[in-house]
Write an enzyme that holds these catalytic residues in place. Sequence first.
Site, PDB file in Angstrom:
ATOM      1  N   ASP A   1      -1.222  -1.871  -4.136  1.00 47.67           N
ATOM      2  CA  ASP A   1      -2.653  -1.985  -3.778  1.00 47.67           C
ATOM      3  C   ASP A   1      -3.405  -0.553  -3.968  1.00 47.67           C
ATOM      4  OD1 ASP A   1      -2.842  -4.475  -2.758  1.00 47.67           O
ATOM      5  OD2 ASP A   1      -2.468  -4.068  -0.626  1.00 47.67           O
TER       6      ASP A   1
ATOM      7  N   LYS B   1       0.924  -1.091   0.080  1.00 47.83           N
ATOM      8  CA  LYS B   1      -0.014  -0.181   0.054  1.00 47.83           C
ATOM      9  C   LYS B   1       0.811   1.250  -0.013  1.00 47.83           C
ATOM     10  CE  LYS B   1      -3.920  -2.031   2.349  1.00 47.83           C
ATOM     11  NZ  LYS B   1      -3.375  -3.295   1.915  1.00 47.83           N
TER      12      LYS B   1
ATOM     13  N   ARG C   1      -4.649  -5.769 -11.296  1.00 42.01           N
ATOM     14  CA  ARG C   1      -5.747  -6.553 -10.343  1.00 42.01           C
ATOM     15  C   ARG C   1      -7.132  -5.920 -10.339  1.00 42.01           C
ATOM     16  NH1 ARG C   1      -4.221  -6.259  -4.253  1.00 42.01           N
ATOM     17  NH2 ARG C   1      -2.989  -7.982  -4.805  1.00 42.01           N
TER      18      ARG C   1
ATOM     19  N   THR D   1     -12.052 -11.196  -6.835  1.00 47.61           N
ATOM     20  CA  THR D   1     -13.769 -11.414  -6.314  1.00 47.61           C
ATOM     21  C   THR D   1     -13.808 -12.437  -5.901  1.00 47.61           C
ATOM     22  OG1 THR D   1     -15.810 -10.828  -6.955  1.00 47.61           O
ATOM     23  CG2 THR D   1     -14.318 -11.836  -8.801  1.00 47.61           C
ATOM     24  N   HIS D   2     -14.857 -12.657  -4.968  1.00 45.85           N
ATOM     25  CA  HIS D   2     -15.258 -14.036  -4.279  1.00 45.85           C
ATOM     26  C   HIS D   2     -16.896 -14.145  -4.783  1.00 45.85           C
ATOM     27  CE1 HIS D   2     -12.587 -11.985  -1.489  1.00 45.85           C
ATOM     28  NE2 HIS D   2     -12.099 -13.090  -1.690  1.00 45.85           N
TER      29      HIS D   2
ATOM     30  N   LYS E   1     -24.913  -2.800  -6.025  1.00 47.34           N
ATOM     31  CA  LYS E   1     -24.233  -3.946  -6.539  1.00 47.34           C
ATOM     32  C   LYS E   1     -24.087  -4.345  -7.898  1.00 47.34           C
ATOM     33  CE  LYS E   1     -23.729  -8.555  -5.019  1.00 47.34           C
ATOM     34  NZ  LYS E   1     -23.691  -9.497  -3.529  1.00 47.34           N
TER      35      LYS E   1
ATOM     36  N   LYS F   1     -13.581  -5.041  -6.425  1.00 45.83           N
ATOM     37  CA  LYS F   1     -14.836  -4.108  -6.542  1.00 45.83           C
ATOM     38  C   LYS F   1     -14.517  -2.920  -6.013  1.00 45.83           C
ATOM     39  CE  LYS F   1     -18.596  -7.401  -6.342  1.00 45.83           C
ATOM     40  NZ  LYS F   1     -19.587  -8.044  -5.672  1.00 45.83           N
ATOM     41  N   GLY F   2     -13.232  -2.908  -5.006  1.00 45.47           N
ATOM     42  CA  GLY F   2     -13.223  -1.672  -3.994  1.00 45.47           C
ATOM     43  C   GLY F   2     -13.596  -1.767  -2.758  1.00 45.47           C
TER      44      GLY F   2
ATOM     45  N   ARG G   1     -11.177  -3.284  10.066  1.00 54.75           N
ATOM     46  CA  ARG G   1     -11.606  -2.599   8.653  1.00 54.75           C
ATOM     47  C   ARG G   1     -12.377  -3.669   7.826  1.00 54.75           C
ATOM     48  NH1 ARG G   1      -9.321  -2.012   3.615  1.00 54.75           N
ATOM     49  NH2 ARG G   1      -7.273  -3.058   4.528  1.00 54.75           N
TER      50      ARG G   1
HETATM   51  C1  LIG Z   1      -6.827 -10.548  -3.932  1.00 53.45           C
HETATM   52  C2  LIG Z   1      -7.766  -9.305  -3.340  1.00 53.45           C
HETATM   53  C3  LIG Z   1      -6.919  -7.983  -3.316  1.00 53.45           C
HETATM   54  C4  LIG Z   1      -7.527  -6.917  -3.103  1.00 53.45           C
HETATM   55  N1  LIG Z   1      -7.090  -5.925  -3.145  1.00 53.45           N
HETATM   56  C5  LIG Z   1      -7.899  -4.479  -2.995  1.00 53.45           C
HETATM   57  C6  LIG Z   1      -7.182  -3.167  -3.007  1.00 53.45           C
HETATM   58  O1  LIG Z   1      -5.801  -3.189  -3.383  1.00 53.45           O
HETATM   59  N2  LIG Z   1      -8.113  -2.129  -2.794  1.00 53.45           N
HETATM   60  C7  LIG Z   1      -9.477  -2.230  -2.571  1.00 53.45           C
HETATM   61  O2  LIG Z   1     -10.058  -1.129  -2.642  1.00 53.45           O
HETATM   62  N3  LIG Z   1      -9.889  -3.514  -2.315  1.00 53.45           N
HETATM   63  C8  LIG Z   1      -9.438  -4.611  -2.605  1.00 53.45           C
HETATM   64  N4  LIG Z   1      -9.848  -5.889  -2.578  1.00 53.45           N
HETATM   65  C9  LIG Z   1     -11.238  -5.828  -1.813  1.00 53.45           C
HETATM   66  C10 LIG Z   1     -12.189  -5.820  -2.878  1.00 53.45           C
HETATM   67  O3  LIG Z   1     -12.361  -4.556  -3.612  1.00 53.45           O
HETATM   68  C11 LIG Z   1     -13.811  -6.261  -2.194  1.00 53.45           C
HETATM   69  O4  LIG Z   1     -13.946  -5.273  -1.339  1.00 53.45           O
HETATM   70  C12 LIG Z   1     -14.001  -7.718  -1.583  1.00 53.45           C
HETATM   71  O5  LIG Z   1     -13.093  -8.501  -2.412  1.00 53.45           O
HETATM   72  C13 LIG Z   1     -15.250  -8.051  -1.584  1.00 53.45           C
HETATM   73  O6  LIG Z   1     -15.828  -7.790  -2.878  1.00 53.45           O
HETATM   74  P1  LIG Z   1     -16.009  -9.131  -3.755  1.00 53.45           P
HETATM   75  O7  LIG Z   1     -16.040  -8.911  -5.084  1.00 53.45           O
HETATM   76  O8  LIG Z   1     -15.462 -10.598  -3.269  1.00 53.45           O
HETATM   77  O9  LIG Z   1     -17.852  -9.291  -3.760  1.00 53.45           O
HETATM   78  P2  LIG Z   1     -18.779  -9.338  -2.473  1.00 53.45           P
HETATM   79  O10 LIG Z   1     -20.263  -9.236  -3.155  1.00 53.45           O
HETATM   80  O11 LIG Z   1     -18.457  -8.244  -1.507  1.00 53.45           O
HETATM   81  O12 LIG Z   1     -18.591 -10.749  -1.932  1.00 53.45           O
HETATM   82  C14 LIG Z   1     -19.091 -11.953  -2.487  1.00 53.45           C
HETATM   83  C15 LIG Z   1     -18.983 -12.922  -1.387  1.00 53.45           C
HETATM   84  O13 LIG Z   1     -17.713 -13.100  -0.788  1.00 53.45           O
HETATM   85  C16 LIG Z   1     -17.658 -13.165   0.765  1.00 53.45           C
HETATM   86  N5  LIG Z   1     -16.836 -12.240   0.894  1.00 53.45           N
HETATM   87  C17 LIG Z   1     -16.259 -11.296   0.438  1.00 53.45           C
HETATM   88  N6  LIG Z   1     -15.381 -10.402   1.081  1.00 53.45           N
HETATM   89  C18 LIG Z   1     -15.361 -11.040   2.167  1.00 53.45           C
HETATM   90  C19 LIG Z   1     -14.695 -10.848   3.570  1.00 53.45           C
HETATM   91  N7  LIG Z   1     -13.954  -9.828   3.629  1.00 53.45           N
HETATM   92  N8  LIG Z   1     -14.841 -11.770   4.543  1.00 53.45           N
HETATM   93  C20 LIG Z   1     -15.573 -12.754   4.531  1.00 53.45           C
HETATM   94  N9  LIG Z   1     -16.291 -12.866   3.337  1.00 53.45           N
HETATM   95  C21 LIG Z   1     -16.234 -12.300   2.417  1.00 53.45           C
HETATM   96  C22 LIG Z   1     -19.071 -13.266   1.222  1.00 53.45           C
HETATM   97  O14 LIG Z   1     -19.740 -14.408   1.367  1.00 53.45           O
HETATM   98  C23 LIG Z   1     -19.561 -12.306  -0.060  1.00 53.45           C
HETATM   99  O15 LIG Z   1     -21.137 -12.713  -0.030  1.00 53.45           O
HETATM  100  C24 LIG Z   1      -9.142  -6.893  -2.803  1.00 53.45           C
HETATM  101  C25 LIG Z   1     -10.049  -8.171  -2.703  1.00 53.45           C
HETATM  102  C26 LIG Z   1      -9.025  -9.435  -3.120  1.00 53.45           C
HETATM  103  C27 LIG Z   1      -9.848 -10.679  -3.253  1.00 53.45           C
END
Ligand SMILES: Cc1cc2nc3c(=O)[nH]c(=O)nc-3n(C[C@H](O)[C@H](O)[C@H](O)COP(=O)(O)OP(=O)(O)OC[C@H]3O[C@@H](n4cnc5c(N)ncnc54)[C@H](O)[C@@H]3O)c2cc1C
Length: 302
Positions: free
Chosen positions: A124, A89, A179, A221-222, A196, A182-183, A283
């Site tokens: 990041d 970061k 990378r 993303t998850h 969303k 979503k943010g 956080r």
């Molecule tokens: C490898 C990686 C690097 C990242 N780097 C950055 C970055 O540099 N800057 C930035 O702003 N964001 C970063 N993020 C975070 C990203 O922006 C999202 O806030 C986060 O991944 C949740 O979004 P999603 O796409 O998984 O969708 P969502 O709709 O939020 O999540 C889908 C499902 O995944 C599960 N889930 C998601 N996140 C979590 C969690 N933290 N704990 C438990 N369960 C969870 C839940 O079951 C949720 O329903 C990163 C994410 C990943 C995976």
Amino acid sequence: MFQSFIAKLLPKFPESFVWKFSKKYIAGKTIESLLKKALEERKKGAYTTIDLLGEEIHNITEAYKFFHLYEELIPQLAENKLDVNVSIKPSMFGLKLDKQQCYEMYEKILEQVSTYPNGFVRIDMEDSSYTTLEIELYEHLLQKYPRHVGLVIQAYLYRSHKDVVELLEKYPEQSLNFRLCKGIYVEPAEIAYQKKQEVRDNYLRIMKSILKRGGFVGLATHDSWLIEETQKWIKENRISRYQYEFQVLCGVKENLKQAMIQKGEKERVYIPFGERWFEYSTRRLKENPRMVNDIIKSFFTS
Ligand SMILES: Cc1cc2nc3c(=O)[nH]c(=O)nc-3n(C[C@H](O)[C@H](O)[C@H](O)COP(=O)(O)OP(=O)(O)OC[C@H]3O[C@@H](n4cnc5c(N)ncnc54)[C@H](O)[C@@H]3O)c2cc1C
């Protein structure tokens, strides 16, 4: 509602209590605990990127402490035959405090990392007050280390698609490495999508623009819907498997990650570690109050 309430309250809880649920998402405090966790992921077939925890620093001396820790970590990753792939970061290296020293720290880490064939530094992305500064940092580092540095793009920002296209068109000779996530920060409606599905649609738009222009994208993303849509488009458009990988956070959707690996997808796990795990955990919890369910489970399972 209840979950958001707990999420807000949690920073006031004792660290030992918060650790009970955080340990799933964080390797530990030390380099030893990190190496152990990364080796476990390696055995499960995943690639890794390592994040040293600690965002808000107050002076450049603090930034140098983190810098030296990264310096210490990098050769140990190589010795353990792990990916020499780190996420940093810019606020940790004091981008807003002293731009020149921050640039120098990134350059020194890149000098070290680029001695390994797959050595890589991911910048990041932080809140929107950093976006322009980080793009400038990326462009600066790109000049000397084009194969070893990459930037994060946040799909919730309106500006992101334009930013990506401008970069790809400015550097057509290089395979830029992004990378896409979503943010994670809370951004206002003036600059960021709030719904969303709007964020998902922008995510797909950016992903397509990167891949069509020959860039590389780490699909961080998850979101199962988004993963399926990306896979479908990638298959239909015969995108090379060397142009993308999937990325997840340590401890999140473990089953999904393993299923993807079984199907032959490349998965990279983002593993945070370090003394500053408490701030990181609280956080993450504010970002996703649904994690509260894990805390409640930990009452009964420990
Ligand atoms: C490898 C990686 C690097 C990242 N780097 C950055 C970055 O540099 N800057 C930035 O702003 N964001 C970063 N993020 C975070 C990203 O922006 C999202 O806030 C986060 O991944 C949740 O979004 P999603 O796409 O998984 O969708 P969502 O709709 O939020 O999540 C889908 C499902 O995944 C599960 N889930 C998601 N996140 C979590 C969690 N933290 N704990 C438990 N369960 C969870 C839940 O079951 C949720 O329903 C990163 C994410 C990943 C995976």
